[in-house]
Design a protein around this motif. Structure first.
Motif, PDB file in Angstrom:
ATOM      1  N   ARG A 123       0.835  -1.206   0.000  1.00  0.00           N
ATOM      2  CA  ARG A 123       0.000   0.000   0.000  1.00  0.00           C
ATOM      3  C   ARG A 123       0.864   1.248   0.000  1.00  0.00           C
ATOM      4  NH1 ARG A 123      -2.416  -3.774   3.737  1.00  0.00           N
ATOM      5  NH2 ARG A 123      -4.441  -4.442   2.986  1.00  0.00           N
ATOM      6  N   LEU A 124       1.944   1.226   0.772  1.00  0.00           N
ATOM      7  CA  LEU A 124       2.861   2.360   0.818  1.00  0.00           C
ATOM      8  C   LEU A 124       3.510   2.585  -0.546  1.00  0.00           C
ATOM      9  CD1 LEU A 124       4.178   4.519   2.540  1.00  0.00           C
ATOM     10  CD2 LEU A 124       5.892   2.847   3.227  1.00  0.00           C
ATOM     11  N   MET A 130       1.883   7.065  -6.675  1.00  0.00           N
ATOM     12  CA  MET A 130       0.898   8.078  -7.001  1.00  0.00           C
ATOM     13  C   MET A 130       1.464   9.468  -6.708  1.00  0.00           C
ATOM     14  SD  MET A 130      -1.486  10.361  -5.622  1.00  0.00           S
ATOM     15  CE  MET A 130      -1.152   9.906  -3.948  1.00  0.00           C
ATOM     16  N   ALA A 131       2.109   9.649  -5.567  1.00  0.00           N
ATOM     17  CA  ALA A 131       2.645  10.953  -5.191  1.00  0.00           C
ATOM     18  C   ALA A 131       3.759  11.403  -6.135  1.00  0.00           C
ATOM     19  CB  ALA A 131       3.146  10.920  -3.748  1.00  0.00           C
ATOM     20  N   LEU A 132       4.495  10.458  -6.690  1.00  0.00           N
ATOM     21  CA  LEU A 132       5.584  10.811  -7.608  1.00  0.00           C
ATOM     22  C   LEU A 132       5.080  11.461  -8.895  1.00  0.00           C
ATOM     23  CD1 LEU A 132       7.918   7.718  -7.130  1.00  0.00           C
ATOM     24  CD2 LEU A 132       8.439  10.108  -6.540  1.00  0.00           C
ATOM     25  N   ARG A 133       3.795  11.354  -9.172  1.00  0.00           N
ATOM     26  CA  ARG A 133       3.213  11.982 -10.374  1.00  0.00           C
ATOM     27  C   ARG A 133       3.097  13.501 -10.240  1.00  0.00           C
ATOM     28  NH1 ARG A 133      -2.000   8.362 -10.576  1.00  0.00           N
ATOM     29  NH2 ARG A 133      -0.990   6.401 -10.072  1.00  0.00           N
ATOM     30  N   TYR A 134       3.224  14.010  -9.027  1.00  0.00           N
ATOM     31  CA  TYR A 134       3.070  15.444  -8.787  1.00  0.00           C
ATOM     32  C   TYR A 134       4.428  16.113  -8.731  1.00  0.00           C
ATOM     33  CZ  TYR A 134      -1.741  14.285  -7.795  1.00  0.00           C
ATOM     34  OH  TYR A 134      -3.023  13.844  -7.914  1.00  0.00           O
ATOM     35  N   ASP A 135       4.482  17.397  -9.172  1.00  0.00           N
ATOM     36  CA  ASP A 135       5.765  18.100  -9.119  1.00  0.00           C
ATOM     37  C   ASP A 135       6.000  18.635  -7.700  1.00  0.00           C
ATOM     38  OD1 ASP A 135       4.678  20.794  -8.811  1.00  0.00           O
ATOM     39  OD2 ASP A 135       4.355  20.877 -10.977  1.00  0.00           O
ATOM     40  N   ASP A 137       6.314  21.624  -6.391  1.00  0.00           N
ATOM     41  CA  ASP A 137       5.447  22.704  -5.915  1.00  0.00           C
ATOM     42  C   ASP A 137       4.077  22.171  -5.515  1.00  0.00           C
ATOM     43  OD1 ASP A 137       7.454  24.593  -6.324  1.00  0.00           O
ATOM     44  OD2 ASP A 137       6.734  25.125  -8.326  1.00  0.00           O
ATOM     45  N   GLU A 138       3.532  21.252  -6.301  1.00  0.00           N
ATOM     46  CA  GLU A 138       2.236  20.665  -5.960  1.00  0.00           C
ATOM     47  C   GLU A 138       2.326  19.881  -4.661  1.00  0.00           C
ATOM     48  OE1 GLU A 138       0.078  19.759 -10.222  1.00  0.00           O
ATOM     49  OE2 GLU A 138       1.879  18.581  -9.714  1.00  0.00           O
ATOM     50  N   LEU A 139       3.402  19.147  -4.486  1.00  0.00           N
ATOM     51  CA  LEU A 139       3.566  18.355  -3.268  1.00  0.00           C
ATOM     52  C   LEU A 139       3.673  19.231  -2.026  1.00  0.00           C
ATOM     53  CD1 LEU A 139       5.934  15.576  -4.624  1.00  0.00           C
ATOM     54  CD2 LEU A 139       3.533  15.307  -3.957  1.00  0.00           C
ATOM     55  N   VAL A 140       4.312  20.393  -2.144  1.00  0.00           N
ATOM     56  CA  VAL A 140       4.401  21.323  -1.014  1.00  0.00           C
ATOM     57  C   VAL A 140       2.994  21.774  -0.610  1.00  0.00           C
ATOM     58  CG1 VAL A 140       5.152  23.653  -0.343  1.00  0.00           C
ATOM     59  CG2 VAL A 140       6.758  22.096  -1.465  1.00  0.00           C
ATOM     60  N   VAL A 141       2.170  22.119  -1.593  1.00  0.00           N
ATOM     61  CA  VAL A 141       0.801  22.569  -1.307  1.00  0.00           C
ATOM     62  C   VAL A 141      -0.025  21.426  -0.712  1.00  0.00           C
ATOM     63  CG1 VAL A 141      -1.358  23.408  -2.342  1.00  0.00           C
ATOM     64  CG2 VAL A 141       0.834  24.399  -3.042  1.00  0.00           C
ATOM     65  N   ILE A 142       0.107  20.233  -1.284  1.00  0.00           N
ATOM     66  CA  ILE A 142      -0.647  19.080  -0.784  1.00  0.00           C
ATOM     67  C   ILE A 142      -0.257  18.785   0.661  1.00  0.00           C
ATOM     68  CG2 ILE A 142      -0.977  16.579  -1.025  1.00  0.00           C
ATOM     69  CD1 ILE A 142      -0.607  17.074  -4.121  1.00  0.00           C
ATOM     70  N   ALA A 143       1.039  18.774   0.940  1.00  0.00           N
ATOM     71  CA  ALA A 143       1.502  18.493   2.304  1.00  0.00           C
ATOM     72  C   ALA A 143       1.001  19.555   3.279  1.00  0.00           C
ATOM     73  CB  ALA A 143       3.027  18.411   2.343  1.00  0.00           C
ATOM     74  N   ARG A 144       1.080  20.819   2.882  1.00  0.00           N
ATOM     75  CA  ARG A 144       0.588  21.886   3.758  1.00  0.00           C
ATOM     76  C   ARG A 144      -0.908  21.727   4.016  1.00  0.00           C
ATOM     77  NH1 ARG A 144       0.921  26.883   0.886  1.00  0.00           N
ATOM     78  NH2 ARG A 144      -1.336  26.989   0.823  1.00  0.00           N
ATOM     79  N   PHE A 145      -1.663  21.436   2.973  1.00  0.00           N
ATOM     80  CA  PHE A 145      -3.103  21.250   3.116  1.00  0.00           C
ATOM     81  C   PHE A 145      -3.414  20.097   4.066  1.00  0.00           C
ATOM     82  CE2 PHE A 145      -6.952  18.973   1.845  1.00  0.00           C
ATOM     83  CZ  PHE A 145      -7.901  19.971   2.053  1.00  0.00           C
ATOM     84  N   LEU A 146      -2.755  18.961   3.873  1.00  0.00           N
ATOM     85  CA  LEU A 146      -3.023  17.800   4.722  1.00  0.00           C
ATOM     86  C   LEU A 146      -2.614  18.053   6.173  1.00  0.00           C
ATOM     87  CD1 LEU A 146      -2.031  14.920   2.278  1.00  0.00           C
ATOM     88  CD2 LEU A 146      -4.343  15.626   2.960  1.00  0.00           C
ATOM     89  N   ASP A 147      -1.488  18.730   6.385  1.00  0.00           N
ATOM     90  CA  ASP A 147      -1.072  19.078   7.749  1.00  0.00           C
ATOM     91  C   ASP A 147      -2.094  19.998   8.405  1.00  0.00           C
ATOM     92  OD1 ASP A 147       1.241  17.560   7.475  1.00  0.00           O
ATOM     93  OD2 ASP A 147       2.539  19.298   7.094  1.00  0.00           O
ATOM     94  N   ASP A 148      -2.535  21.024   7.658  1.00  0.00           N
ATOM     95  CA  ASP A 148      -3.542  21.948   8.195  1.00  0.00           C
ATOM     96  C   ASP A 148      -4.854  21.218   8.473  1.00  0.00           C
ATOM     97  OD1 ASP A 148      -1.702  24.011   7.935  1.00  0.00           O
ATOM     98  OD2 ASP A 148      -2.654  24.903   6.160  1.00  0.00           O
ATOM     99  N   LEU A 149      -5.232  20.329   7.579  1.00  0.00           N
ATOM    100  CA  LEU A 149      -6.468  19.563   7.751  1.00  0.00           C
ATOM    101  C   LEU A 149      -6.386  18.676   8.993  1.00  0.00           C
ATOM    102  CD1 LEU A 149      -9.225  18.865   6.462  1.00  0.00           C
ATOM    103  CD2 LEU A 149      -8.048  17.027   5.239  1.00  0.00           C
ATOM    104  N   ALA A 150      -5.248  18.021   9.182  1.00  0.00           N
ATOM    105  CA  ALA A 150      -5.068  17.169  10.366  1.00  0.00           C
ATOM    106  C   ALA A 150      -5.205  17.991  11.640  1.00  0.00           C
ATOM    107  CB  ALA A 150      -3.716  16.464  10.315  1.00  0.00           C
TER     108      ALA A 150
END
Length: 157
Positions: A123-124, A130-135, A137-150
């Motif tokens: 699963r990991l 899947m995450a490797l498909r994002y550049d 800059d996108e990964l920075v935004v996704i990580a920030r969003f998920l951290d804020d959401l948590a």
């Protein structure tokens, strides 16, 4: 009590789409954890305790029995029973705290770590691919969003 929220503009529709995706992600996580629980022949609380130990270990953070009780929101008596069960099954050890003579820490055994990653590894790998498909800059935004959401979902932890 709040009424059902209905998006009124394009931005709110985009927010709704994200919230629906979060719900789908939560469902997928529930199914994954249920599968892991069955694969490892453990109950949900046991698997949650192991997940906590894995995550904190990767961060270099020691885990006390109290940390487990707080994270799982269970009593100290229930925590003791959980730790006794996981220690007896060879999944963890209780050791003296390295800097507090009165304290104890809980650590995974090598066997438990291998079993966890054997059951979670595929699963990991899929999530990593899947995450490797994002550049970057996108990964920075996704990580920030998920951290804020948590933090928004569980400000205590």
């Amino acid at each position: 009590m709040s009424d059902r929220w209905l998006p009124q503009n394009e931005h709110e529709h985009a927010v709704m789409r994200v919230l629906l995706s979060i719900r789908a992600m939560g469902d997928a996580m529930d199914r994954m954890h249920s599968g892991m629980k069955d694969d490892m022949d453990m109950n949900a609380t046991d698997v949650a305790a192991l997940r906590l130990l894995i995550i904190r270990e990767q961060r270099g953070v020691l885990v006390s029995p109290r940390d487990i009780a707080q994270h799982l929101r269970i009593s100290t008596a229930s925590t003791t029973k959980l730790l006794d069960r996981l220690e007896a099954s060879g999944h963890l050890e209780r050791r003296a705290h390295p800097s507090d003579r009165r304290g104890r820490v809980v650590v995974l055994t090598d066997d438990a770590r291998r079993a966890f990653f054997r059951n979670f590894g595929e699963r990991l790998r899929a999530m990593r691919e899947m995450a490797l498909r994002y550049d970057d800059d996108e990964l920075v935004v996704i990580a920030r969003f998920l951290d804020d959401l948590a933090r928004a979902m569980d400000p205590v932890d």
